[in-house]
Write an enzyme that holds these catalytic residues in place. Structure first.
Site, short mmCIF file in Angstrom:
data_model
loop_
_atom_site.label_atom_id
_atom_site.label_comp_id
_atom_site.label_asym_id
_atom_site.label_seq_id
_atom_site.Cartn_x
_atom_site.Cartn_y
_atom_site.Cartn_z
N GLY A 206 5.21 -8.76 -0.34
CA GLY A 206 3.73 -8.74 -0.76
C GLY A 206 2.83 -7.61 0.13
O GLY A 206 3.64 -7.01 0.42
N ASN A 207 1.46 -7.94 -0.06
CA ASN A 207 0.65 -7.16 0.61
C ASN A 207 -0.49 -7.98 1.11
O ASN A 207 -0.71 -9.01 0.73
CB ASN A 207 0.59 -5.96 -0.20
CG ASN A 207 -0.30 -6.03 -1.27
OD1 ASN A 207 -1.37 -6.52 -1.36
ND2 ASN A 207 0.44 -5.75 -2.54
N ARG A 208 -1.21 -7.43 2.04
CA ARG A 208 -2.44 -8.04 2.49
C ARG A 208 -3.50 -8.07 1.51
O ARG A 208 -4.89 -8.66 2.05
CB ARG A 208 -2.85 -7.50 3.75
CG ARG A 208 -1.92 -7.38 4.99
CD ARG A 208 -2.35 -6.79 6.08
NE ARG A 208 -1.27 -6.61 7.07
CZ ARG A 208 -0.90 -7.49 8.00
NH1 ARG A 208 -1.43 -8.87 7.91
NH2 ARG A 208 0.04 -7.33 8.58
N SER A 209 -3.64 -7.60 0.21
CA SER A 209 -4.82 -7.89 -0.30
C SER A 209 -5.13 -9.32 -0.86
O SER A 209 -4.32 -10.00 -0.99
CB SER A 209 -4.47 -7.20 -1.72
OG SER A 209 -5.48 -7.47 -2.67
#
Ligand code: CTP
Length: 391
Positions: A206-209
């Site tokens: 995933g990512n931090r958005s």
């Protein structure tokens, strides 16, 4: 226009025209709105609270405390409202609102609300023309309040002159106009949040958005009257006028996007570029040692939107670490109309924060650097820009 799903707070202040407010409430309901009433004490001397309770199915708020359904009725109503309309609005109520006073439930509700406000003044001619009332009106107009009327005609006590409240139908029409907003009829698609690409049933890449920026953009378009579909991975709330499609992977986001027709698309999601090629069905175990995860490309959602035969006005996003050179190149080659770029390493910018520092990059290399702003303010400024560009 139908007012289906719209939440209207009707404020009634103490003038003889209060009797028409009952009919006004009825008209809103016939148009599909949900109506809640807040009255000043004086208004209750003109029309009984029971009349409005019967019409709306909700006990009117008449005091700052002691409501059967709420311990803080003015803040509850203020937040609940899509629009507040005061009809009739007496000189005293107009002065209180212009002055930011909040000593009764009606003026407190107005102060506690960010919703648009429509006022329909009603009073005797001398009171309407008095410089104090005209000062209140000028202040309210400068604050963005919508003033409807008054007109000339029969007044209380057999008098004639200007100061008569406009008819309920005209108030309904004005409310419809205000709710319609400048983007009425525009179909908007917004993507938001970071995608999650499964490794196994438990883990993902995933990512931090956080999705905050995209949600603010969707909410603001809805407030402007657009018909908004938000395709999001985020658990954040969205405005109740937004049609929301919850997704998780790039693949599911791509199929949701494909199903939405749009005049404007804002691709604020942080979509994974790669995903595990073969996510495993059973949870990976530590005892098996580090897995070899082979990655494959995800669908490029933005490029599928660019390729549509009816291509929407397209706003892309680019989160970069460092210089804007890559964003400038993306704006040139990706087929967007505008690119919102930000350097996520800057203080006050990037993921999860309430603020951001963005630059608007044009395909021809034009650059506009916006200062540190809240994401809500960026959303407003972005829609001002997009609306101006689409004209
Ligand atoms: N985007 C998309 N689908 C993808 C990847 C990105 O729709 N699979 C969209 C994003 O929502 C954003 C824009 O494309 O509006 C640019 O995303 P970004 O990740 O910056 O672009 P990439 O081409 O993936 O560039 P990079 O080389 O930085 O990964």
């Amino acid at each position: 226009m139908s007012l289906a799903g719209r939440r209207v707070v009707l404020g009634v202040s103490g003038g003889i025209a209060a009797y028409k407010a009952a009919y006004l409430a009825r008209r809103f309901i016939e148009k599909g709105a949900t109506v809640r009433v807040v009255m000043t004490q004086t208004a209750t001397e003109f029309v009984g609270a029971a009349t409005f309770a019967g019409l709306t199915g909700y006990a009117p708020v008449t005091a700052l405390t002691d409501h059967p359904e709420s311990v803080s009725p003015h803040t509850d109503l203020g937040r609940w409202a899509d629009l507040v309309v005061i009809a009739p609005a007496t000189a005293a109520t107009l002065a209180r609102i212009a002055g930011g006073l909040s000593e009764d439930a009606l003026s407190a509700t107005v102060l506690a609300s960010e919703a648009p406000l429509v006022v329909a003044p009603a009073m005797h001619t001398e009171m309407w023309q008095h410089p104090a009332t005209q000062r209140s009106i000028a202040t309210l107009v400068a604050d963005g309040v919508h003033v409807v009327g008054p007109v000339s005609g029969a007044l209380a006590g057999g008098d004639e002159g200007s100061g008569r409240m406009v008819e309920p139908e005209d108030i309904v029409a004005r409310v419809e106009d205000v709710l319609a907003g400048g983007m009425s009829g525009v179909k908007v698609l917004v993507t938001a949040g970071g995608t999650r690409e499964p490794i196994d049933p438990v883990r993902y890449i995933g990512n931090r958005s956080s999705g905050k920026m995209g949600h603010e953009i969707a909410d603001e378009a809805a407030r402007r009257g657009a018909d908004v579909t938000l395709v999001t991975t985020s658990g954040l709330p969205s405005h109740h006028w937004v049609t929301r499609v919850d997704v998780d992977t790039a693949e599911s986001m791509a199929s949701a996007v494909a199903a939405v027709e749009a005049d404007v698309a804002v691709m604020a999601a942080a979509v994974a570029d790669f995903r595990p090629a073969s996510p495993v069905a059973a949870k990976l175990s530590r005892t098996e040692g580090p897995p070899d995860i082979v990655l494959e490309a995800t669908p490029d959602i933005l490029s599928t939107v660019v390729a549509r035969s009816k291509r929407p006005y397209l706003v892309g996003f680019a989160a970069e670490t460092g210089s804007l050179d890559r964003a400038i190149e993306k704006a040139r080659v990706k087929g967007v109309d505008l690119l919102v770029a930000n350097d996520i390493t800057r203080e006050g910018a990037g993921f999860g924060t309430d603020t951001n520092i963005v630059s608007i990059v044009e395909p021809d290399g034009g650059l506009d650097h916006w200062p540190l702003m809240t994401k809500a303010d960026i959303a407003r400024r972005l829609w001002d820009l997009v609306e101006a560009r689409r004209q």
